[in-house]
Design an enzyme around this catalytic site. Structure first.
Site, PDB file in Angstrom:
ATOM      1  N   LYS A 279      19.418 -37.836 -31.713  1.00 54.19           N
ATOM      2  CA  LYS A 279      19.948 -39.033 -31.066  1.00 54.19           C
ATOM      3  C   LYS A 279      20.843 -39.815 -32.028  1.00 54.19           C
ATOM      4  O   LYS A 279      20.728 -39.665 -33.256  1.00 54.19           O
ATOM      5  CB  LYS A 279      18.790 -39.957 -30.653  1.00 54.19           C
ATOM      6  CG  LYS A 279      17.877 -39.424 -29.574  1.00 54.19           C
ATOM      7  CD  LYS A 279      16.752 -40.416 -29.311  1.00 54.19           C
ATOM      8  CE  LYS A 279      15.793 -39.920 -28.246  1.00 54.19           C
ATOM      9  NZ  LYS A 279      16.394 -39.926 -26.908  1.00 54.19           N
ATOM     10  N   ARG A 353       9.759 -33.583 -20.717  1.00 57.55           N
ATOM     11  CA  ARG A 353       9.413 -32.712 -19.580  1.00 57.55           C
ATOM     12  C   ARG A 353       8.704 -31.445 -20.038  1.00 57.55           C
ATOM     13  O   ARG A 353       7.968 -30.829 -19.266  1.00 57.55           O
ATOM     14  CB  ARG A 353      10.670 -32.402 -18.777  1.00 57.55           C
ATOM     15  CG  ARG A 353      11.735 -31.626 -19.509  1.00 57.55           C
ATOM     16  CD  ARG A 353      13.103 -31.746 -18.859  1.00 57.55           C
ATOM     17  NE  ARG A 353      13.678 -33.078 -19.035  1.00 57.55           N
ATOM     18  CZ  ARG A 353      14.828 -33.476 -18.523  1.00 57.55           C
ATOM     19  NH1 ARG A 353      15.542 -32.639 -17.787  1.00 57.55           N
ATOM     20  NH2 ARG A 353      15.273 -34.701 -18.728  1.00 57.55           N
TER      21      ARG A 353
END
Length: 508
Positions: A279, A353
């Site tokens: 990120k 996920r």
């Protein structure tokens, strides 16, 4: 690790002098013609004089306004606080959420004061409960890593609610529930607020054990060896880039007279760098909150146990730290999720996920009546619904009741669709499914991915399921508002408790 100071909640019918406090709070609303002093226990003469002075005092009744005045002799308090409740609807009583927010805002802003009396309009036990809940959530602080108490104010310790229902036999249970809900929300906040230096997979598992003490729950922890032995490839794949090994924590509340069975799966990424797909540095510190879903499901189950509700509830905390290193998973790697399905990892920053897939499969194998997963899953949730509204997707039989429960609890949740065309974007050339797909509508694409791992029930049909994306509402980067402080909010705990209560009520 999680240090909570619980506020004491009580109620009186009137006669403020017999129950002195440090501050008396009464409400002011925004009427069509200006500020309106709401019903209160002051004498008619004092109330009239105060109402006539609101304009001069600069009191508007706007939400979150808390105007302090010297106390009146009849008020039994050194300070009189005029608390804004927001706009008043014509010929309509205040909503429970307006009362909850006004009480929480006043108590939050009165930090440093020991005892506060709340004299807000309460026409029903539900109103009293809302005021008490708001107060319990407003009386919070997170200071355990401060080396000095200089300049810090302790949260309010005692809250007394003035209500004509003080003698009602249902009042004490309502106050007890409010205190328990406040405790659960505040414990969630404190977990989210922990620095990643102190909250990591192993310590999170220990915190779950600590918070569970004294409650009728069973805690089971999978360490990295058991995870590998049993094939939890999603959690292991995300966690292998960190020196701090992943964990799966199962918290079971199984009362003998349970009439329904729900499974709650929570994303517990204790820090998310994005892994190899790293990120940007700006704002990365907020990624300590990427375990909020796991904190929510943990404290929801503990709250249900504390309330003694006849529902079997199991929380699955899927915990890992997503770090880049020589051992980290790479884009293009293939993982085998618990149960055997394979996933091509096209982006290591779509890690939530992956851990959730393991948890959903494990939850499915126990054949619950419904599975609800909670996660700070996508930045797309913020784009679609903003900072304060969670998105809920899944089976109509679950999403509808969740929306109704959220409305009752005073939380913002909005149903979103799961367009079938999004599934094709998750096709992989080398595995059963890829972990990213269509960028547009990314919140829904992530939910479509998770749906692939929901198992079938004993009837052969897919288990009713819902996914709640709390990326925005779980963490407050702005100014405090209502009962919400900065950083962790505890969002969705109240909704899930209300959901369980509503399901039980519908089966009576």
């Amino acid at each position: 690790m999680v240090k909570n100071t619980e506020v004491k909640l009580s109620a009186i019918a009137g006669n403020l002098k017999k129950s002195p406090s440090d501050a008396l709070v009464i409400g002011v609303g925004q009427g069509p013609d200006g500020p309106v002093l709401l019903s209160n226990p002051l004498s008619a003469k004092a109330a009239e004089a105060l109402a006539e002075s609101l304009h001069v005092l600069g009191v508007t009744g706007a939400a979150d306004q808390a105007h302090r005045l010297p106390g009146l002799p009849e008020a039994g308090a050194a300070v009189l606080v005029l608390a804004g409740v927001g706009k008043l609807a014509a010929n309509q009583p205040l909503t429970e959420e307006a009362l909850r927010r006004a009480a929480g805002s006043a108590v939050r802003q009165l930090a440093g004061v020991a005892t506060v009396t709340l004299a807000l309009p309460t026409a029903s036990l539900a109103d009293v409960a809302a005021v008490a809940e708001g107060a319990a959530m407003g009386a919070y602080s997170f200071t355990e890593y401060r080396s000095s108490r200089d300049g810090l104010k302790d949260p309010v310790k005692n809250v007394v609610i003035v209500t004509g229902l003080a003698a009602d036999k249902g009042l004490q249970p309502a106050l007890n529930r409010a205190a328990l809900i406040g405790k659960a929300v505040n414990a969630t906040r404190s977990l989210v607020n922990q620095p990643p230096s102190h909250l990591y997979p192993e310590s999170f598992a220990e915190a779950a054990k600590e918070l569970s003490k004294g409650l009728p729950v069973k805690v089971t922890v999978w360490d990295e060896k058991r995870l590998e032995k049993e094939g939890f490839g999603g959690i292991l794949g995300v966690g292998k880039g960190s020196t701090r090994q992943p964990r799966l924590v199962k918290v079971e509340y199984a009362p003998a007279k349970a009439t329904t069975k729900i499974a709650l799966v929570g994303k517990g990424i204790t820090f998310d760098t994005g892994g190899i797909s790293i990120k940007p540095a700006l704002g990365m510190g907020d990624m300590k909150s990427d375990m909020a879903g796991a904190a929510v499901v943990l404290n929801t189950v503990l709250a249900l146990a504390g309330l003694g509700l006849p529902v079997k509830a199991t929380a699955w905390l899927c915990i890992a730290e997503n770090m880049p290193s020589g051992a980290a998973q790479r884009p293009a790697d293939v993982l085998t999720i618990f149960g055997g399905k394979t996933v091509e990892v096209l982006n290591t920053d779509a890690e939530g996920r992956l851990v959730m897939a393991d948890g959903i499969v494990a939850a499915s194998q126990e054949y619950p009546d419904a599975i609800i997963d909670v996660a700070t899953l996508t930045g797309a949730q913020l784009i679609a619904l903003g900072d304060r509204t969670a998105g809920v997707m899944g089976s109509d039989s679950v999403t509808g009741p969740i929306k109704a429960a959220a409305d009752r609890a005073g939380e913002l949740v909005w149903p979103m669709p799961l367009p079938e065309e999004l599934r094709a974007s998750l096709d992989s050339q080398v595995a059963d499914i890829a972990n990213i797909g269509e960028r547009h509508g990314g919140m829904m694409t992530a939910a479509v991915f998770l749906r692939e791992f929901v198992g079938n029930g004993k009837d052969g049909e897919q288990i009713p399921w819902a996914h709640i994306d709390i990326a925005g509402p779980s963490f407050n980067n702005g100014s405090p508002y209502g009962y919400n402080h900065k950083q962790g909010t505890g969002s969705t705990v109240r909704t899930l408790v209300a959901y369980a209560e509503d399901i039980l009520a519908s089966t009576v």
